[in-house]
Motif scaffolding. Structure first.
Motif, PDB file in Angstrom:
ATOM      1  N   PRO A 729       0.747  -1.265   0.083  1.00  0.00           N
ATOM      2  CA  PRO A 729       0.107  -0.053  -0.024  1.00  0.00           C
ATOM      3  C   PRO A 729       0.987   1.232  -0.112  1.00  0.00           C
ATOM      4  O   PRO A 729       1.944   1.417   0.521  1.00  0.00           O
ATOM      5  N   ARG A 730       0.248   2.242  -0.504  1.00  0.00           N
ATOM      6  CA  ARG A 730       0.610   3.788  -0.629  1.00  0.00           C
ATOM      7  C   ARG A 730       2.294   3.697  -0.758  1.00  0.00           C
ATOM      8  O   ARG A 730       2.976   4.276  -0.092  1.00  0.00           O
ATOM      9  N   VAL A 731       2.382   3.117  -2.021  1.00  0.00           N
ATOM     10  CA  VAL A 731       4.130   3.280  -2.680  1.00  0.00           C
ATOM     11  C   VAL A 731       4.124   4.221  -3.763  1.00  0.00           C
ATOM     12  O   VAL A 731       2.917   4.403  -4.503  1.00  0.00           O
ATOM     13  N   ASN A 732       5.015   5.013  -3.979  1.00  0.00           N
ATOM     14  CA  ASN A 732       5.214   5.988  -5.059  1.00  0.00           C
ATOM     15  C   ASN A 732       5.359   5.497  -6.341  1.00  0.00           C
ATOM     16  O   ASN A 732       5.603   4.039  -6.599  1.00  0.00           O
ATOM     17  N   ASN A 733       5.171   6.105  -7.514  1.00  0.00           N
ATOM     18  CA  ASN A 733       5.315   5.512  -8.898  1.00  0.00           C
ATOM     19  C   ASN A 733       6.824   4.790  -9.033  1.00  0.00           C
ATOM     20  O   ASN A 733       6.809   3.643  -9.675  1.00  0.00           O
ATOM     21  N   ALA A 734       7.893   5.299  -8.516  1.00  0.00           N
ATOM     22  CA  ALA A 734       9.104   4.788  -8.816  1.00  0.00           C
ATOM     23  C   ALA A 734       9.171   3.303  -8.304  1.00  0.00           C
ATOM     24  O   ALA A 734       9.706   2.390  -8.718  1.00  0.00           O
ATOM     25  N   ARG A 735       8.909   3.441  -7.052  1.00  0.00           N
ATOM     26  CA  ARG A 735       8.961   2.219  -6.038  1.00  0.00           C
ATOM     27  C   ARG A 735       8.006   1.089  -6.793  1.00  0.00           C
ATOM     28  O   ARG A 735       8.311   0.129  -6.657  1.00  0.00           O
ATOM     29  N   TRP A 736       6.735   1.478  -6.867  1.00  0.00           N
ATOM     30  CA  TRP A 736       5.915   0.585  -7.747  1.00  0.00           C
ATOM     31  C   TRP A 736       6.454  -0.034  -8.776  1.00  0.00           C
ATOM     32  O   TRP A 736       6.277  -1.336  -9.021  1.00  0.00           O
ATOM     33  N   ARG A 737       7.114   0.618  -9.963  1.00  0.00           N
ATOM     34  CA  ARG A 737       7.629  -0.096 -11.035  1.00  0.00           C
ATOM     35  C   ARG A 737       8.672  -0.931 -10.478  1.00  0.00           C
ATOM     36  O   ARG A 737       8.887  -2.106 -11.225  1.00  0.00           O
ATOM     37  N   LEU A 738       9.539  -0.516  -9.625  1.00  0.00           N
ATOM     38  CA  LEU A 738      10.908  -1.483  -9.168  1.00  0.00           C
ATOM     39  C   LEU A 738      10.146  -2.572  -8.593  1.00  0.00           C
ATOM     40  O   LEU A 738      10.548  -3.857  -9.063  1.00  0.00           O
ATOM     41  N   LEU A 739       9.207  -2.642  -7.721  1.00  0.00           N
ATOM     42  CA  LEU A 739       8.593  -3.918  -7.240  1.00  0.00           C
ATOM     43  C   LEU A 739       7.821  -4.802  -8.119  1.00  0.00           C
ATOM     44  O   LEU A 739       7.921  -5.977  -7.860  1.00  0.00           O
ATOM     45  N   MET A 740       7.322  -4.125  -9.063  1.00  0.00           N
ATOM     46  CA  MET A 740       6.448  -4.761 -10.062  1.00  0.00           C
ATOM     47  C   MET A 740       7.365  -5.660 -10.965  1.00  0.00           C
ATOM     48  O   MET A 740       7.152  -6.772 -11.261  1.00  0.00           O
ATOM     49  N   THR A 741       8.615  -5.145 -11.188  1.00  0.00           N
ATOM     50  CA  THR A 741       9.510  -5.883 -12.153  1.00  0.00           C
ATOM     51  C   THR A 741      10.098  -7.095 -11.409  1.00  0.00           C
ATOM     52  O   THR A 741      10.005  -7.958 -11.956  1.00  0.00           O
ATOM     53  N   ARG A 742      10.327  -6.878 -10.227  1.00  0.00           N
ATOM     54  CA  ARG A 742      10.944  -8.000  -9.478  1.00  0.00           C
ATOM     55  C   ARG A 742       9.742  -9.096  -9.356  1.00  0.00           C
ATOM     56  O   ARG A 742       9.888 -10.260  -9.288  1.00  0.00           O
ATOM     57  N   THR A 743       8.522  -8.746  -9.251  1.00  0.00           N
ATOM     58  CA  THR A 743       7.521  -9.599  -8.914  1.00  0.00           C
ATOM     59  C   THR A 743       7.327 -10.491 -10.368  1.00  0.00           C
ATOM     60  O   THR A 743       7.305 -11.422 -10.382  1.00  0.00           O
ATOM     61  N   VAL A 744       7.136  -9.675 -11.588  1.00  0.00           N
ATOM     62  CA  VAL A 744       7.172 -10.484 -12.754  1.00  0.00           C
ATOM     63  C   VAL A 744       8.376 -11.047 -12.989  1.00  0.00           C
ATOM     64  O   VAL A 744       7.992 -12.353 -13.540  1.00  0.00           O
ATOM     65  N   GLN A 745       9.548 -10.880 -12.479  1.00  0.00           N
ATOM     66  CA  GLN A 745      10.663 -11.929 -12.842  1.00  0.00           C
ATOM     67  C   GLN A 745      10.672 -13.162 -12.314  1.00  0.00           C
ATOM     68  O   GLN A 745      11.212 -14.226 -12.577  1.00  0.00           O
ATOM     69  N   ARG A 746       9.525 -13.269 -11.196  1.00  0.00           N
ATOM     70  CA  ARG A 746       9.536 -14.506 -10.608  1.00  0.00           C
ATOM     71  C   ARG A 746       8.985 -15.857 -11.247  1.00  0.00           C
ATOM     72  O   ARG A 746       9.045 -16.785 -11.091  1.00  0.00           O
ATOM     73  N   LEU A 747       8.088 -14.982 -12.168  1.00  0.00           N
ATOM     74  CA  LEU A 747       7.134 -15.983 -13.137  1.00  0.00           C
ATOM     75  C   LEU A 747       8.181 -16.903 -13.626  1.00  0.00           C
ATOM     76  O   LEU A 747       7.793 -18.341 -14.041  1.00  0.00           O
ATOM     77  N   TRP A 748       9.442 -16.874 -14.067  1.00  0.00           N
ATOM     78  CA  TRP A 748      10.227 -17.743 -14.766  1.00  0.00           C
ATOM     79  C   TRP A 748      10.998 -18.827 -13.858  1.00  0.00           C
ATOM     80  O   TRP A 748      11.501 -19.822 -14.161  1.00  0.00           O
ATOM     81  N   THR A 749      10.850 -18.335 -12.541  1.00  0.00           N
ATOM     82  CA  THR A 749      11.219 -19.424 -11.498  1.00  0.00           C
ATOM     83  C   THR A 749      10.261 -20.023 -10.890  1.00  0.00           C
ATOM     84  O   THR A 749      10.480 -21.157 -10.295  1.00  0.00           O
ATOM     85  N   ASN A 750       9.002 -19.695 -11.038  1.00  0.00           N
ATOM     86  CA  ASN A 750       7.843 -20.442 -10.421  1.00  0.00           C
ATOM     87  C   ASN A 750       7.031 -20.934 -11.229  1.00  0.00           C
ATOM     88  O   ASN A 750       5.684 -21.094 -11.339  1.00  0.00           O
ATOM     89  N   ASN A 751       7.593 -21.595 -12.486  1.00  0.00           N
ATOM     90  CA  ASN A 751       6.680 -22.225 -13.585  1.00  0.00           C
ATOM     91  C   ASN A 751       5.559 -21.286 -14.137  1.00  0.00           C
ATOM     92  O   ASN A 751       4.345 -21.912 -14.475  1.00  0.00           O
TER      93      ASN A 751
END
Length: 969
Positions: A729-751
């Motif tokens: 909750p309540r993250v700014n735009n730059a932080r949101w983009r960074l966290l979302m990038t890390r989240t999406v990268q997990r899909l390649w290690t989690n099938n």
């Protein structure tokens, strides 16, 4: 041979292969039998000489007839020479101009004008040596009787203009050197033939009181030897012949008062040379030159000074002879017509050329009433006359033999020089030397004319052949310890396996050459991505072997030695490097970690000069083929570059375990996230709406837009973002983009799931598409790059880069040539080379890498030519795996940004992109430049005659490019 013989059976014996003539007891000895044996012996000697020596040659110790020029005079030296098997001897040097008769040997100035080439040769002939002109050949006690005729080999020196031979100097050199003689017009021999017979009864005339009754056949009471001789050369109808009833009637002259008389007893002179007899004035000089003498009828009485009608008195001397003939020269009839001689004997000639001096003899016998004809069987030529086949026979005498001596040239200032000695000098069989044996240099190309030169060239080139030998098996690498510091040498490898537990470092050596026995020589390092590392060596040459390195563990990367990108074959700060006919293989667990061949120049002389030709480059998945750093003069030609095949599970595991690759894959799902107010235009890398859709979401009051693959739906994103916002909750735009990038990268290690064990499958379609299209891929096939800081000894001396005739498949980028820009104001270009990229075939892999891919990419060149390349995406290759290509198209991955040819950065004044074919690349040709200080001059930038098929944007060019005659479709 001319003489008072009963008949001449030498040619019959030669044709029949007679070995010897044996006498029988109680039988008469006939001159023809003795002469036949003499002919057999002489023929055997000449045949042996031709078979052993060849058509011509001079013995090494007594080589004669060497042509030299001094003060404008041409001279042949003393010694021996063989001309078509005939042994010639020159007792003393002879000046060309001193030959007699002078009229037969034109002056050199008339033959060779300035800037002309002349061909010098010896012309030999067999002639009789008579006692009439050579005293004491016959014993004076015999009262002037000449019991024998001696056969003498005489010769003359001829010069003709090279253009008159119809051949070039090189053609003559080659022909004479290989014993394959050309058809030189001046050497033309008789090609026609003669047939002889006697008249039939219907052809005879009424006999005189002293003749036999008028019947068919030979009509005389005396056995005779007719002689028919060509007087003037040519074809029937133009050539002439003369004939004699007695072939050997000849005599010398002696002084008589104010003139000369026939040197015979008066009774014999009266019988042989009566008034009205036809005679020819002959001498050694004329016979040597092949010239006939003057002819006429005797008008003086027997015993009086000789007078010949039509022959001046000045032509008579004690050095000449008179030869009797039965007729003046008459024309050889054309059309195979008969010519009557005398006593019922007739002859005819077939079509062909008749050379002056060619002669036939015809024995006529009273006991037979006929002539002894044909001389042998089979005939030399058979001609159909009417309905019958008639045999014609080659002349038995008069053949002139030849031997080439030299080529001479008269320069523009009139100076005469010898340019080529055409004699073949041979050594005795007991002293054969390598220098005497000719060498065919066609394949070896050693610039050698004989075996000794070839051996010397090989010894110099290969450092006395092999300096060291390496044998298969463990510990073979100790051979490098035997090479001292700065020592040169050649190491030969036998076929077999040469295992390595760790890379071998070879440093501080001289000029090294490693030669194997082909792909069966295998150097293999298991466990590291490097096998051989040469460092600080004067030069390195490697050919005809396999070098492989397989890294099977994770090694921490850094900047130190051994922590950079390594090559299975690695050369650092060495002099010139040449790699030919070698198989290079490398594999590594991560991308950008290894190449098959790596060369980095330094400061040694010749460093950066590289020749990489005719190699098989097998690069493991996510590695590269050839990497040249700071090259000076680089030639990469005729290589075959392809990815190494491996099980699909291994490739997938490598991709999913490599952070760089997962980052590239993640960009397919989430990229270019920006507030909608910032740069609202769709980014260039996301212009393709078939592959990428735009998604918008509000974060902390700001609308964020980003791009995702079309296989991920908007509903998938809505579910993911709702869960994500609750967790963050309540993250700014730059932080949101960074966290979302890390989240999406997990899909390649989690099938395919962003959270391990989560039931969410919103990215499963994208994940499955990627898995179905994974295949071993070479990141870059060929890289030629310069240093950013331009270290001493690298970029400052760059000369040229040539990449041509290579075949690359399964590459993300085919060929990359990049000269980095020096930092500072104005983006000043480094001194960069001229680059040629031509005739390459490049097939780019259709894999989901979200990065700029190019068939040919060249950055910051000064001058560049990109011509005649065939560039295509794998989807246009009929040999590709069509099942996988179908998945590529279903996922729209073939639409990822791909350039056929891209020129970028600070480009100099000149480049040409011409004649290239590009298929199914998103952009065919792209020219993307930056401003460069000091380059406002007119540009010669040409993009012409290219064919781009299946591109979204065929040509994206700088406005200064000349764009003409290009095809798109």
């Amino acid at each position: 041979m001319r003489g008072d013989f009963t008949r001449d059976t030498r040619e019959r014996a030669r044709r029949a292969g007679v070995r010897s003539v044996l006498l029988q007891q109680g039988r008469p000895l006939v001159d023809a039998d003795w002469n036949e044996q003499a002919g057999i012996t002489a023929d055997r000697a000449e045949l042996l000489a031709r078979h052993v020596i060849g058509q011509h040659g001079a013995p090494r110790e007594e080589a004669g007839f060497a042509v030299s020029v001094a003060s404008g005079a041409l001279t042949v030296g003393a010694g021996h020479l063989y001309a078509e098997g005939l042994a010639l001897h020159n007792p003393a040097p002879l000046d060309y101009a001193a030959q007699q008769p002078a009229a037969s040997f034109p002056a050199l100035t008339s033959i060779l004008p300035n800037n002309a080439i002349g061909f010098v040769y010896a012309e030999a002939v067999l002639r009789p040596s008579s006692a009439g002109v050579q005293p004491f050949l016959s014993d004076p006690a015999l009262g002037g009787i000449d019991p024998v005729v001696r056969e003498e080999a005489d010769w003359a020196i001829r010069v003709v203009r090279l253009t008159d031979t119809g051949f070039t100097a090189e053609q003559l050199r080659t022909a004479f050197a290989t014993n394959q003689w050309p058809a030189i017009p001046q050497w033309r021999a008789t090609t026609g033939g003669l047939d002889a017979d006697v008249q039939t009864e219907a052809e005879t005339t009424d006999p005189g009181p002293c003749e036999l009754p008028p019947t068919a056949g030979y009509l005389d009471q005396v056995n005779r030897l007719y002689r028919v001789e060509v007087h003037a050369s040519g074809a029937p109808g133009a050539a002439t012949f003369k004939w004699a009833e007695d072939a050997g009637i000849e005599a010398g002259l002696r002084t008589s008062g104010a003139g000369f008389a026939i040197d015979l007893p008066i009774e014999r002179a009266g019988a042989w040379f009566p008034v009205d007899a036809i005679v020819e004035i002959v001498d050694d000089a004329r016979e040597r030159a092949g010239e006939p003498g003057p002819m006429g009828r005797i008008t003086s009485a027997v015993g009086q000074p000789l007078v010949i009608d039509g022959v001046p008195a000045s032509a008579l001397s004690e050095r000449v002879r008179v030869r009797r003939w039965a007729s003046m020269p008459v024309t050889i009839p054309a059309g195979n017509a008969w010519a009557l001689l005398s006593k019922g004997v007739k002859v005819r000639f077939c079509a062909g050329h008749y050379a002056r001096g060619s002669a036939w003899t015809i024995p006529a016998r009273t006991v037979l009433g006929d002539i002894m004809w044909p001389p042998y069987q089979p005939a030399d030529r058979t001609v159909t006359i009417g309905s019958a086949s008639v045999g014609f026979y080659a002349p038995s005498e008069g053949r002139r033999r030849h031997a080439p001596l030299a080529l001479i040239r008269r320069a523009g200032n009139g100076v005469l020089t010898v340019t080529d000695d055409l004699r073949d000098v041979f050594s005795p069989l007991t002293d054969q030397r390598a220098v005497d044996i000719r060498f065919d240099d066609t394949i070896a190309q050693l610039d050698a004319a004989n075996v000794q030169q070839a051996i010397d060239a090989l010894a110099i080139r290969d450092a006395a052949c092999c300096t060291w030998h390496a044998l298969p098996g463990e510990g073979w690498e100790r051979v490098f310890d035997e090479i001292g510091a700065n020592q040169n040498g050649k190491i030969c490898f036998a076929p077999g396996n040469y295992p390595l537990a760790a890379p071998v470092r070879i440093a501080g050596k001289g000029h090294l050459k490693l030669v194997g026995a082909g792909p069966g020589t295998k150097i293999w390092c298991h466990g590291r991505a490097q096998a051989l590392h040469f460092e600080n060596c004067a030069s390195v040459e490697i050919s005809d072997m396999s070098i492989a390195a397989e890294q099977n563990f994770a090694e921490r990367k850094g900047t130190g030695v051994g922590q950079r990108i390594t090559g299975a074959l690695d050369c650092s700060n060495c002099g010139p490097v040449r790699v030919e006919r070698t198989v290079l293989l490398v594999s590594a667990p991560r991308s950008r970690e290894a190449v098959c061949l790596r060369i980095q120049s330094g400061t040694l002389p010749g460093s950066g000069d590289c020749i990489i030709e005719d190699n098989d480059i097998v690069a493991g998945d996510l590695t590269s083929g050839i990497l040249i750093l700071d090259g000076a003069d680089v030639r990469i030609a005729g290589n075959r570059i392809r990815p190494r095949t491996e099980p699909s599970a291994r490739t997938t595991a490598r991709w999913m375990g490599d952070k760089r690759i997962t980052a590239l894959l993640s960009r397919l799902a989430f990229s270019h996230a920006l507030p909608e107010g910032d740069d609202a235009t769709r980014p260039a890398r996301r212009v393709n709406e078939q592959l990428f859709r735009q998604v918008s979401h509000t974060v902390s009051g700001t609308r964020i837009r980003f791009y995702t693959a079309t296989s991920v739906t908007a509903a998938n994103w809505a579910t993911l973002i709702a869960n994500f916002d609750r967790a963050n909750p309540r993250v700014n735009n730059a932080r949101w983009r960074l966290l979302m990038t890390r989240t999406v990268q997990r899909l390649w290690t989690n099938n395919g799931d962003v959270v391990a064990g989560s039931p969410s499958t919103m990215f499963r379609n994208l994940y499955n598409f990627v898995l179905r299209t994974v295949t071993p891929t070479i990141e870059v096939g060929i890289i030629v790059a310069g240093s950013r800081t331009a270290p001493q000894g690298s970029g400052s001396r760059v000369a040229a880069i040539r990449v041509s005739g290579n075949s690359l498949s399964g590459v993300a980028t085919g060929i990359r040539i990049a000269r980095s820009i020096r930092g500072g104001a104005g983006n000043e270009r480094m001194p960069a080379p001229s680059a040629w990229v031509s005739d390459n075939r490049i097939v780019m892999a259709a894999v989901p890498f979200d990065m700029q891919r190019c068939g040919v990419q060249i950055a910051n060149p000064e001058r560049v030519w990109v011509t005649d390349n065939d560039i295509l995406l794998e989807t246009a290759d009929p040999n590709a795996d069509q099942a996988r290509i179908t998945q590529v198209r279903n996922g729209n991955f073939h639409l990822i940004e791909t350039d056929g040819i891209r020129l970028a950065g600070a480009i100099g004044r000149m480049f040409t992109v011409r004649g290239n074919s590009m298929r199914e690349c998103r952009v065919g040709v792209r020219v993307d430049t930056v401003a460069v200080t000091g380059t406002t001059a007119t540009k010669q930038w040409i993009v012409a005659d290219n064919a781009v098929i299946g591109a979204r944007e065929p040509y994206v060019l700088d406005g200064r490019c000349k764009n003409r005659d290009n095809l798109s479709g």
